[in-house]
Design a protein around this motif. Structure first.
Motif, PDB file in Angstrom:
ATOM      1  N   ILE A  46       0.926  -1.442  -0.233  1.00  0.00           N
ATOM      2  CA  ILE A  46       0.268  -0.333   0.410  1.00  0.00           C
ATOM      3  C   ILE A  46       1.114   1.332   0.222  1.00  0.00           C
ATOM      4  O   ILE A  46       0.408   1.872  -0.526  1.00  0.00           O
ATOM      5  N   ILE A  47       2.180   1.268   0.809  1.00  0.00           N
ATOM      6  CA  ILE A  47       3.230   2.101   0.754  1.00  0.00           C
ATOM      7  C   ILE A  47       3.429   2.247  -0.611  1.00  0.00           C
ATOM      8  O   ILE A  47       3.989   3.450  -1.019  1.00  0.00           O
ATOM      9  N   ALA A  48       4.000   1.462  -0.990  1.00  0.00           N
ATOM     10  CA  ALA A  48       4.797   1.339  -2.459  1.00  0.00           C
ATOM     11  C   ALA A  48       3.378   1.836  -3.659  1.00  0.00           C
ATOM     12  O   ALA A  48       4.068   2.347  -4.744  1.00  0.00           O
ATOM     13  N   LEU A  49       2.080   1.751  -3.768  1.00  0.00           N
ATOM     14  CA  LEU A  49       1.364   2.570  -3.799  1.00  0.00           C
ATOM     15  C   LEU A  49       1.408   3.465  -4.534  1.00  0.00           C
ATOM     16  O   LEU A  49       1.805   4.387  -4.869  1.00  0.00           O
ATOM     17  N   LEU A  50       1.386   4.389  -3.395  1.00  0.00           N
ATOM     18  CA  LEU A  50       1.134   5.976  -2.881  1.00  0.00           C
ATOM     19  C   LEU A  50       2.887   6.260  -3.266  1.00  0.00           C
ATOM     20  O   LEU A  50       2.850   7.305  -4.165  1.00  0.00           O
ATOM     21  N   ASN A  51       4.158   5.309  -3.458  1.00  0.00           N
ATOM     22  CA  ASN A  51       5.054   6.292  -3.416  1.00  0.00           C
ATOM     23  C   ASN A  51       5.337   6.173  -4.926  1.00  0.00           C
ATOM     24  O   ASN A  51       5.578   6.923  -6.024  1.00  0.00           O
ATOM     25  N   CYS A  52       4.994   5.368  -5.907  1.00  0.00           N
ATOM     26  CA  CYS A  52       4.437   5.352  -7.379  1.00  0.00           C
ATOM     27  C   CYS A  52       3.864   6.749  -7.872  1.00  0.00           C
ATOM     28  O   CYS A  52       3.541   6.814  -8.931  1.00  0.00           O
ATOM     29  N   LEU A  53       2.747   6.165  -7.551  1.00  0.00           N
ATOM     30  CA  LEU A  53       1.804   7.542  -7.487  1.00  0.00           C
ATOM     31  C   LEU A  53       2.323   8.854  -8.017  1.00  0.00           C
ATOM     32  O   LEU A  53       2.334   9.997  -8.640  1.00  0.00           O
ATOM     33  N   LEU A  54       3.331   9.199  -6.428  1.00  0.00           N
ATOM     34  CA  LEU A  54       3.759  10.174  -6.248  1.00  0.00           C
ATOM     35  C   LEU A  54       4.867  10.210  -7.125  1.00  0.00           C
ATOM     36  O   LEU A  54       4.792  11.636  -7.684  1.00  0.00           O
ATOM     37  N   TYR A  55       5.453  10.025  -7.150  1.00  0.00           N
ATOM     38  CA  TYR A  55       7.073  10.372  -7.971  1.00  0.00           C
ATOM     39  C   TYR A  55       6.787   9.787  -9.523  1.00  0.00           C
ATOM     40  O   TYR A  55       7.279   9.959 -10.228  1.00  0.00           O
ATOM     41  N   THR A  56       5.126   9.125 -10.038  1.00  0.00           N
ATOM     42  CA  THR A  56       4.786   9.238 -11.670  1.00  0.00           C
ATOM     43  C   THR A  56       3.712  10.967 -11.990  1.00  0.00           C
ATOM     44  O   THR A  56       4.479  11.487 -12.911  1.00  0.00           O
ATOM     45  N   TRP A  57       3.883  11.354 -10.363  1.00  0.00           N
ATOM     46  CA  TRP A  57       2.849  12.166 -10.630  1.00  0.00           C
ATOM     47  C   TRP A  57       4.354  13.945 -10.697  1.00  0.00           C
ATOM     48  O   TRP A  57       4.330  14.810 -11.082  1.00  0.00           O
ATOM     49  N   TYR A  58       5.296  13.420  -9.958  1.00  0.00           N
ATOM     50  CA  TYR A  58       6.686  14.213  -9.918  1.00  0.00           C
ATOM     51  C   TYR A  58       7.268  14.759 -10.944  1.00  0.00           C
ATOM     52  O   TYR A  58       8.012  15.397 -11.091  1.00  0.00           O
ATOM     53  N   LEU A  70      12.002  11.476 -17.636  1.00  0.00           N
ATOM     54  CA  LEU A  70      11.382  10.359 -17.877  1.00  0.00           C
ATOM     55  C   LEU A  70      11.798   9.480 -16.943  1.00  0.00           C
ATOM     56  O   LEU A  70      10.452   8.650 -17.197  1.00  0.00           O
ATOM     57  N   PRO A  71      11.902   8.410 -16.588  1.00  0.00           N
ATOM     58  CA  PRO A  71      12.409   7.254 -16.096  1.00  0.00           C
ATOM     59  C   PRO A  71      11.802   7.339 -14.683  1.00  0.00           C
ATOM     60  O   PRO A  71      11.025   5.573 -14.324  1.00  0.00           O
ATOM     61  N   LEU A  72      11.406   8.261 -14.389  1.00  0.00           N
ATOM     62  CA  LEU A  72       9.903   8.293 -12.763  1.00  0.00           C
ATOM     63  C   LEU A  72       9.043   7.604 -12.954  1.00  0.00           C
ATOM     64  O   LEU A  72       8.958   7.023 -12.848  1.00  0.00           O
ATOM     65  N   ILE A  73       8.517   8.353 -14.340  1.00  0.00           N
ATOM     66  CA  ILE A  73       7.120   8.119 -14.911  1.00  0.00           C
ATOM     67  C   ILE A  73       6.819   6.192 -15.200  1.00  0.00           C
ATOM     68  O   ILE A  73       6.079   6.218 -14.992  1.00  0.00           O
ATOM     69  N   THR A  74       8.556   5.913 -16.912  1.00  0.00           N
ATOM     70  CA  THR A  74       8.006   4.724 -16.268  1.00  0.00           C
ATOM     71  C   THR A  74       8.526   3.155 -15.570  1.00  0.00           C
ATOM     72  O   THR A  74       7.242   2.836 -15.737  1.00  0.00           O
ATOM     73  N   THR A  75       9.501   3.269 -14.712  1.00  0.00           N
ATOM     74  CA  THR A  75       9.476   2.784 -13.699  1.00  0.00           C
ATOM     75  C   THR A  75       7.649   2.668 -12.591  1.00  0.00           C
ATOM     76  O   THR A  75       7.641   1.579 -12.212  1.00  0.00           O
ATOM     77  N   ASN A  76       7.581   4.369 -12.339  1.00  0.00           N
ATOM     78  CA  ASN A  76       6.245   4.432 -11.223  1.00  0.00           C
ATOM     79  C   ASN A  76       4.591   3.922 -12.129  1.00  0.00           C
ATOM     80  O   ASN A  76       4.243   3.704 -11.380  1.00  0.00           O
ATOM     81  N   GLY A  77       4.987   3.673 -12.895  1.00  0.00           N
ATOM     82  CA  GLY A  77       4.029   3.899 -13.993  1.00  0.00           C
ATOM     83  C   GLY A  77       3.595   2.735 -14.145  1.00  0.00           C
ATOM     84  O   GLY A  77       2.305   1.864 -13.688  1.00  0.00           O
ATOM     85  N   LEU A  78       4.377   1.204 -14.417  1.00  0.00           N
ATOM     86  CA  LEU A  78       4.287   0.233 -14.047  1.00  0.00           C
ATOM     87  C   LEU A  78       4.513  -0.529 -12.531  1.00  0.00           C
ATOM     88  O   LEU A  78       3.719  -1.411 -12.537  1.00  0.00           O
ATOM     89  N   GLY A  79       5.073   1.156 -11.392  1.00  0.00           N
ATOM     90  CA  GLY A  79       4.594   0.184 -10.422  1.00  0.00           C
ATOM     91  C   GLY A  79       3.058   0.108  -9.885  1.00  0.00           C
ATOM     92  O   GLY A  79       3.360  -0.767  -8.707  1.00  0.00           O
ATOM     93  N   ILE A  80       2.254   1.327 -10.373  1.00  0.00           N
ATOM     94  CA  ILE A  80       1.494   1.380 -10.278  1.00  0.00           C
ATOM     95  C   ILE A  80       0.306   0.089 -10.439  1.00  0.00           C
ATOM     96  O   ILE A  80      -0.642  -0.600  -9.346  1.00  0.00           O
TER      97      ILE A  80
END
Length: 249
Positions: A46-58, A70-80
Motif C-alpha cells: 500500500i505504501i509502495a502504491l502511494l510512492n509510485c503515484l507520487l513519483y509518477t506525478w513528480y 522520464l525514467p521516473l514516469i516509466t518505472t513508477n507507472g509500471l509500479g502502479i
C-alpha cells in the motif's frame, strides 16, 4: 559525459525498481496457492502504491520541467499497475477484518495522493515550488516504503524465522534505493537523493537480519500425502497390537 552517466544510472535504477515492484510475485503466488494471506502484511504494498503515484506525478511535466525525469514516469507507472494487482489479490484472500483494513488504507492513500496532486497543480504556479511540495511529500513516503518491510522485524526476531519477510523485497529495495540515490546526486535533485540516503541503510539492515535468521529455515506445512501415510501406518500398527493382545488372551 555527466548527462550520459545520469541517464545510464537512471536506466539501471529503472531496472532495479521494476524488479523491486515485481519481487512480491513470489509471495502472492504462495497466497494464491494456499488461498490465504497467512501472516503477510499488506502495508509495504500500500505504501509502495502511494510512492509510485507520487513519483509518477513528480516526473510528469506538470511538476518537473518538461521530460527531465522520464525514467521516473516509466518505472513508477509500471509500479502502479503491479501494486494494484498485489493489493487486489491480498484483498481477495484476506479475512473480513483484513479486507476492511485494506479498503480503508487504499482509500486513504488515494485521497492523500489526489489532495497532493490538486494542491500542487492549483496552489503553485511554477515548477520549482511544485517540485518542492510534491518532492517533500514523496520524500516522507519513500522513506516509509523502504522501511515498511521492517513491520515484520519484531515477528522475525521473536520467531527467529524469516518466512514472512521476503528476501527479494529487501534485496531489490536496497538495490533500487542505491541506484536512485546516485541518480538524484547526479541530477542535483535533493528530493530524489534524500529518501534513498535513508533507504539504502534500511535495505542493508533488512538484509543483515535476513542473513542472521535464514539458517533457521522456513516453516513448512506438513505434506498432506505424508500425513495420510503416517495415519495409515498408525492404524496398521494399532491393528497389529490389538491382534497380538487378542491372541495372548
Amino acid at each position: 559525459m555527466g548527462e550520459r552517466l545520469r541517464l545510464a544510472v537512471g536506466v539501471i535504477g529503472n531496472a532495479a525498481s521494476v524488479l523491486l515492484y515485481a519481487a512480491p510475485i513470489l509471495t502472492f503466488s504462495r497466497v494464491i496457492r494456499k488461498k490465504s494471506t497467512e501472516e503477510f502484511s499488506c502495508v509495504p504494498y500500500i505504501i509502495a502504491l502511494l510512492n509510485c503515484l507520487l513519483y509518477t506525478w513528480y516526473g510528469l511535466p506538470v511538476v518537473s520541467h518538461r521530460w527531465e525525469n522520464l525514467p521516473l514516469i516509466t518505472t513508477n507507472g509500471l509500479g502502479i499497475l503491479l501494486e494494484f494487482s498485489f493489493i487486489f489479490i491480498y484483498f481477495w484472500f484476506a479475512s473480513d477484518g483484513g479486507k476492511m483494513k485494506v479498503a480503508v488504507s487504499v482509500t486513504t492513500v488515494i485521497i492523500g495522493f489526489c489532495t497532493t496532486a490538486i494542491i500542487s497543480a492549483l496552489a503553485f504556479h511554477d515548477h520549482h515550488h511544485r517540485k518542492v511540495f510534491v518532492g517533500s511529500v514523496g520524500l516522507v513516503v519513500s522513506v516509509a516504503m523502504y522501511g515498511s518491510p521492517l513491520v515484520v522485524v519484531k515477528q522475525v526476531i521473536l520467531t527467529k524465522s524469516v518466512e514472512f519477510m521476503p528476501f527479494y523485497l529487501s534485496f531489490f529495495s536496497f538495490l533500487g534505493s542505491s541506484c536512485w540515490m546516485t541518480y538524484g546526486i547526479l541530477s542535483h535533485d535533493l528530493f530524489l537523493a534524500a529518501p534513498n540516503l535513508v533507504g539504502s541503510p534500511l535495505g542493508i539492515l533488512q538484509l543483515m537480519l535476513y542473513c542472521k535468521y535464514r539458517k533457521r529455515g522456513i516453516i513448512e506445512e506438513p505434506n498432506k500425502w505424508d500425513t495420510e501415510k503416517n495415519d495409515e501406518k498408525s492404524k496398521h500398527l494399532q491393528l497389529v497390537i490389538n491382534d497380538s493382545i487378542s491372541g495372548k488372551s
